[in-house]
Design a protein around this motif. Structure first.
Motif, mmCIF file in Angstrom:
data_model
loop_
_atom_site.group_PDB
_atom_site.id
_atom_site.type_symbol
_atom_site.label_atom_id
_atom_site.label_comp_id
_atom_site.label_asym_id
_atom_site.label_seq_id
_atom_site.Cartn_x
_atom_site.Cartn_y
_atom_site.Cartn_z
ATOM 1 N N LYS A 71 4.066 5.872 -5.426
ATOM 2 C CA LYS A 71 3.924 5.807 -6.868
ATOM 3 C C LYS A 71 2.999 6.719 -7.253
ATOM 4 O O LYS A 71 3.242 7.256 -8.193
ATOM 5 N N SER A 72 1.893 6.682 -6.558
ATOM 6 C CA SER A 72 0.778 7.701 -7.386
ATOM 7 C C SER A 72 0.953 8.989 -7.188
ATOM 8 O O SER A 72 0.447 9.875 -7.715
ATOM 9 N N GLN A 73 1.849 9.415 -6.167
ATOM 10 C CA GLN A 73 2.259 10.712 -6.083
ATOM 11 C C GLN A 73 3.669 11.149 -6.690
ATOM 12 O O GLN A 73 4.222 12.187 -6.571
ATOM 13 N N LYS A 133 11.919 8.415 0.198
ATOM 14 C CA LYS A 133 12.533 7.375 1.427
ATOM 15 C C LYS A 133 11.676 8.143 2.772
ATOM 16 O O LYS A 133 11.198 7.260 3.649
ATOM 17 N N THR A 134 11.550 9.378 3.144
ATOM 18 C CA THR A 134 10.744 10.047 4.116
ATOM 19 C C THR A 134 9.390 9.617 3.942
ATOM 20 O O THR A 134 8.800 9.049 5.182
ATOM 21 N N PHE A 135 8.663 9.622 2.953
ATOM 22 C CA PHE A 135 7.359 9.121 2.967
ATOM 23 C C PHE A 135 7.186 7.436 3.568
ATOM 24 O O PHE A 135 6.449 7.281 4.185
ATOM 25 N N MET A 136 8.218 6.884 2.819
ATOM 26 C CA MET A 136 7.945 5.230 3.211
ATOM 27 C C MET A 136 8.102 5.128 4.567
ATOM 28 O O MET A 136 7.782 4.255 5.083
ATOM 29 N N SER A 137 9.181 5.680 5.078
ATOM 30 C CA SER A 137 9.585 5.585 6.664
ATOM 31 C C SER A 137 8.389 6.016 7.229
ATOM 32 O O SER A 137 8.020 5.351 8.174
ATOM 33 N N GLU A 138 7.667 7.052 7.074
ATOM 34 C CA GLU A 138 6.437 7.385 7.836
ATOM 35 C C GLU A 138 5.586 6.416 7.488
ATOM 36 O O GLU A 138 4.615 6.072 8.759
ATOM 37 N N MET A 195 0.769 -1.257 -0.051
ATOM 38 C CA MET A 195 -0.134 0.016 0.022
ATOM 39 C C MET A 195 0.947 1.153 -0.133
ATOM 40 O O MET A 195 0.470 2.120 -0.702
ATOM 41 N N CYS A 196 1.992 1.373 0.717
ATOM 42 C CA CYS A 196 2.662 2.315 0.875
ATOM 43 C C CYS A 196 3.461 2.782 -0.343
ATOM 44 O O CYS A 196 3.638 3.667 -0.917
#
Length: 100
Positions: free
Chosen positions: A39-41, A49-54, A33-34
């Motif tokens: 990818k959609s963004q 990396k920051t997004f995936m970590s969060e 899902m992440c």
């Protein structure tokens, strides 16, 4: 007879192995899902990396958001970083949300 029995056993093992591989753990589902949201963004590099970590944090609700909700959150954050208000913010948000 032995060859047929052996072939059936091998086929059974193959099918049972494939069935087990199809089931994802909750963490694998969250990762999927992440990844889809990132990818959609169209996130790349440090932003990804920051997004995936969060997103992958235990208490994160990001992985439960729809892609549109994720885009809204991202655009809202950018508008806040730029300290936009009023009509300028509305225009920015409109343009940001239209990007694919």
């Amino acid at each position: 007879m032995k060859v047929g029995l052996m072939a059936m056993m091998m086929a059974g093992l193959l099918v049972s192995g494939l069935a087990g591989a199809a089931e994802k753990t909750p963490q694998q589902e969250k990762m999927t899902m992440c990844n889809q949201h990132a990818k959609s963004q169209d996130l790349k590099g440090d932003a990804r990396k920051t997004f995936m970590s969060e997103c992958l944090k235990k208490d994160s609700k990001l992985s439960q958001m729809s892609p549109q909700q994720m885009k809204m959150k991202s655009c809202n954050g950018e508008a806040g970083d730029k300290k936009l208000a009023g009509d300028a913010r509305k225009t920015f948000m409109s343009q940001c949300l239209k990007k694919s």
